[in-house]
Design a protein around this motif. Structure first.
Motif, PDB file in Angstrom:
ATOM      1  N   SER A  41       0.830  -1.201   0.000  1.00 25.25           N
ATOM      2  CA  SER A  41       0.000   0.000   0.000  1.00 25.25           C
ATOM      3  C   SER A  41       0.865   1.253   0.000  1.00 25.25           C
ATOM      4  N   THR A  42       0.231   2.391  -0.295  1.00 24.37           N
ATOM      5  CA  THR A  42       0.955   3.669  -0.236  1.00 24.37           C
ATOM      6  C   THR A  42       1.465   3.922   1.178  1.00 24.37           C
ATOM      7  N   ALA A  43       0.673   3.530   2.169  1.00 21.25           N
ATOM      8  CA  ALA A  43       1.107   3.713   3.555  1.00 21.25           C
ATOM      9  C   ALA A  43       2.403   2.962   3.824  1.00 21.25           C
ATOM     10  N   GLN A  44       2.480   1.722   3.367  1.00 18.45           N
ATOM     11  CA  GLN A  44       3.676   0.924   3.623  1.00 18.45           C
ATOM     12  C   GLN A  44       4.873   1.457   2.846  1.00 18.45           C
ATOM     13  N   THR A  45       4.676   1.727   1.554  1.00 17.19           N
ATOM     14  CA  THR A  45       5.812   2.184   0.748  1.00 17.19           C
ATOM     15  C   THR A  45       6.320   3.539   1.225  1.00 17.19           C
ATOM     16  N   THR A  46       5.424   4.386   1.735  1.00 12.80           N
ATOM     17  CA  THR A  46       5.849   5.684   2.274  1.00 12.80           C
ATOM     18  C   THR A  46       6.745   5.491   3.487  1.00 12.80           C
ATOM     19  N   LEU A  47       6.319   4.624   4.404  1.00  9.62           N
ATOM     20  CA  LEU A  47       7.103   4.378   5.610  1.00  9.62           C
ATOM     21  C   LEU A  47       8.439   3.724   5.274  1.00  9.62           C
ATOM     22  N   ILE A  48       8.453   2.860   4.280  1.00  7.93           N
ATOM     23  CA  ILE A  48       9.714   2.241   3.846  1.00  7.93           C
ATOM     24  C   ILE A  48      10.662   3.307   3.308  1.00  7.93           C
ATOM     25  N   ASP A  49      10.139   4.187   2.473  1.00  3.55           N
ATOM     26  CA  ASP A  49      10.974   5.240   1.891  1.00  3.55           C
ATOM     27  C   ASP A  49      11.475   6.217   2.952  1.00  3.55           C
ATOM     28  N   MET A  50      10.712   6.411   4.008  1.00  2.00           N
ATOM     29  CA  MET A  50      11.106   7.353   5.047  1.00  2.00           C
ATOM     30  C   MET A  50      12.222   6.814   5.941  1.00  2.00           C
ATOM     31  N   ALA A  51      12.333   5.506   6.049  1.00  2.00           N
ATOM     32  CA  ALA A  51      13.268   4.902   6.999  1.00  2.00           C
ATOM     33  C   ALA A  51      14.715   5.040   6.534  1.00  2.00           C
ATOM     34  N   SER A  52      15.617   5.087   7.503  1.00  2.00           N
ATOM     35  CA  SER A  52      17.053   5.058   7.204  1.00  2.00           C
ATOM     36  C   SER A  52      17.435   3.663   6.739  1.00  2.00           C
ATOM     37  N   SER A  53      18.671   3.538   6.267  1.00  2.00           N
ATOM     38  CA  SER A  53      19.183   2.217   5.900  1.00  2.00           C
ATOM     39  C   SER A  53      20.457   1.964   6.679  1.00  2.00           C
ATOM     40  N   SER A  54      20.727   0.680   6.944  1.00  2.00           N
ATOM     41  CA  SER A  54      21.934   0.254   7.650  1.00  2.00           C
ATOM     42  C   SER A  54      22.567  -0.872   6.865  1.00  2.00           C
ATOM     43  N   ASN A  55      23.740  -0.601   6.280  1.00  2.00           N
ATOM     44  CA  ASN A  55      24.434  -1.595   5.463  1.00  2.00           C
ATOM     45  C   ASN A  55      23.528  -2.133   4.362  1.00  2.00           C
ATOM     46  N   GLY A  56      22.722  -1.248   3.777  1.00  2.00           N
ATOM     47  CA  GLY A  56      21.868  -1.642   2.665  1.00  2.00           C
ATOM     48  C   GLY A  56      20.502  -2.140   3.069  1.00  2.00           C
ATOM     49  N   THR A  57      20.208  -2.253   4.367  1.00  2.00           N
ATOM     50  CA  THR A  57      18.924  -2.753   4.836  1.00  2.00           C
ATOM     51  C   THR A  57      18.084  -1.602   5.379  1.00  2.00           C
ATOM     52  N   THR A  58      16.828  -1.528   4.937  1.00  2.00           N
ATOM     53  CA  THR A  58      15.942  -0.463   5.359  1.00  2.00           C
ATOM     54  C   THR A  58      15.442  -0.711   6.775  1.00  2.00           C
ATOM     55  N   LEU A  59      15.478   0.317   7.610  1.00  2.00           N
ATOM     56  CA  LEU A  59      15.074   0.197   9.012  1.00  2.00           C
ATOM     57  C   LEU A  59      13.577   0.425   9.161  1.00  2.00           C
ATOM     58  N   TYR A  60      12.840  -0.353   8.390  1.00  2.00           N
ATOM     59  CA  TYR A  60      11.376  -0.332   8.447  1.00  2.00           C
ATOM     60  C   TYR A  60      10.904  -1.667   9.025  1.00  2.00           C
ATOM     61  N   TYR A  61       9.901  -1.591   9.915  1.00  2.00           N
ATOM     62  CA  TYR A  61       9.392  -2.788  10.585  1.00  2.00           C
ATOM     63  C   TYR A  61       7.884  -2.881  10.377  1.00  2.00           C
TER      64      TYR A  61
END
Length: 455
Positions: free
Chosen positions: A306-326
């Motif tokens: 959903s737009t809600a999920q993809t927005t939160l994913i895009d907002m999160a930082s990344s660590s060693n290539g992994t998105t800090l979205y849960y």
């Protein structure tokens, strides 16, 4: 790391680079914790279908040979339970170790050590020379975040919680579950940690600036009308901007600055100029990240893709290539998710076992319980539909000499799971039938696991 045979799923780690040159995780895990739909193949996380069945530990998963002092390798396993929550265990075994004859330098080194040199077909010394470690890789970034000293180190963290109308109210609502989980997170903060609170609905509100008096934030997270309540729309950009402003204006230098933002839907209101509420939220997060702030995002009950999920994913930082979205499919999953984030930024990721490769494999052969929430006093089941990661790394220390020159080892690592409902998690699937005990192998023991799990 390439498979030696597409049918067996055996991987050969040969002359791998040193840790600083090890490849990133971009193609390994998408999202620190995500939803994966096995029927459509869509969603966050991934399956590595080419690996052997987790229960078939007689087959080697990894082979290590022709390694030199300083060589290093790391594998991150992602597990994903479908349909029902489950107890989990981790198992493994050394399936083969070989001397593979002797070279002249190897004979000289063994003679100097006083070790036998008359068994060219023996086991060799590699399993006892390699150092290995397994841990809960709570942000799936292939790097172990070690334990910090709570007396000397600290973190400045701003909680940003959606309290729009869709969070609902009353016992069992998303609003109440979000407050309860955030409250437990605050209660686990150390004496040198500071915390603040922002909420956002039709407007954003700084409820409490950064403070070491944690009880002031806890007062907003109490049940019912004693704490924050839900109403209005979703001004997510304000939820980020207010938190970032507090960190930028009052954050301490030399400590990590963190925003943990929880939302249950897409932005539909903005404090920033312009009519694109989604882009404004993304821009606010980008500005915060550009200021050096680490942004964790949690999607509570958002639909996959959903737009809600993809927005939160895009907002999160990344660590060693992994998105800090849960992803939190339900509010009952939030305790485990805040526990994972806490392990990354507060307590350090829990070690499951470490020692020589032989010691780690001995502990795994007896079966090690895994725990979905290592901060809980009771063993916690792993949630279905949520991806979890476990890191395994090995290194041949630089002080090891030519005594391992021709040696090789092969070993397997597997996972098992048992449905939590109607079971107590006491039956270790890896333990010998006559004992059925879970071993910690006199190693660092960090939790609990069971049943075949795709990795």
């Amino acid at each position: 790391m390439e498979p030696t045979d597409d049918d067996t799923g055996v991987y050969l780690l040969d002359q791998v680079p040193s840790p600083e040159n090890y490849p990133g995780a971009e193609d390994w895990v998408i999202g620190a914790n995500g939803i994966f739909d096995p029927e459509t193949g869509e969603g966050e996380g991934f399956q590595r279908d080419e690996l052997i069945d987790a229960g078939d530990l007689d087959e080697a998963l990894i082979r290590i040979g022709d390694v030199k002092p300083g060589d290093y390798g790391e594998v991150t396993f992602s597990t994903h339970l479908y349909d029902n929550p489950g107890y989990m265990w981790m198992g493994g075994m050394l399936s083969s170790e070989n001397q593979n004859g002797y070279t002249e330098p190897e004979l000289e080194a063994l003679e100097e050590m006083g070790d036998p040199t008359d068994d060219p077909d023996g086991d060799g010394q590699l399993a006892d020379s390699i150092r290995a470690k397994i841990w809960y890789d709570d942000n799936c970034d292939n790097i172990h975040q070690g334990e910090r000293d709570e007396e000397t180190e600290g973190v400045d963290v701003m909680l940003s919680i959606d309290n729009s109308g869709s969070m609902n109210s009353g016992s069992g609502s998303k609003m109440e579950q979000a407050k309860e989980a955030a409250l437990e997170f605050v209660e686990n903060l150390g004496p040198n940690d500071r915390v603040g609170l922002v909420t956002f609905e039709s407007t954003g509100q700084l409820r409490q600036g950064l403070t070491s008096t944690h009880s002031t934030v806890e007062s907003f997270l109490q049940p019912g009308n004693s704490g924050i309540t839900s109403a209005g729309r979703t001004m997510m950009d304000a939820g980020v901007d207010l938190a970032a402003d507090e960190l930028n204006n009052n954050g301490r230098s030399g400590v990590d600055q963190v925003i943990i933002l929880l939302g249950d839907g897409e932005p539909n209101e903005s404090d920033r100029s312009g009519s694109d509420d989604v882009q404004n939220a993304k821009d606010a997060a980008t500005d915060a990240k550009n200021d050096g702030i680490i942004v964790f995002t949690i999607g509570l009950g958002v639909l996959n893709g959903s737009t809600a999920q993809t927005t939160l994913i895009d907002m999160a930082s990344s660590s060693n290539g992994t998105t800090l979205y849960y992803d939190s499919p339900t509010g009952s999953d939030l305790d485990d998710i805040y526990s994972q984030i806490s392990s990354v930024i507060l307590t350090g990721e829990e070690v499951i076992a470490e020692g020589t490769l032989r010691e780690v494999m001995t502990a795994l052969e007896a079966g090690i319980e895994l725990d979905a929430n290592v901060q809980s006093e009771e063993r916690v089941c792993f949630t279905n539909s949520v991806t979890r990661c476990f890191g395994f790394e090995w290194e041949l220390p630089t002080d090891v000499g030519n005594e391992v020159q021709t040696d090789s080892v092969e070993f397997a690592i597997g996972f098992a799971a048992e449905q939590c409902r109607h079971n107590d998690g006491e039956t270790n699937p890896y333990a010998p039938e006559d004992t059925n005990e879970t071993s910690d192998g006199n190693m660092t023991n960090g939790g609990n696991t069971t049943g075949d799990v795709p990795v």
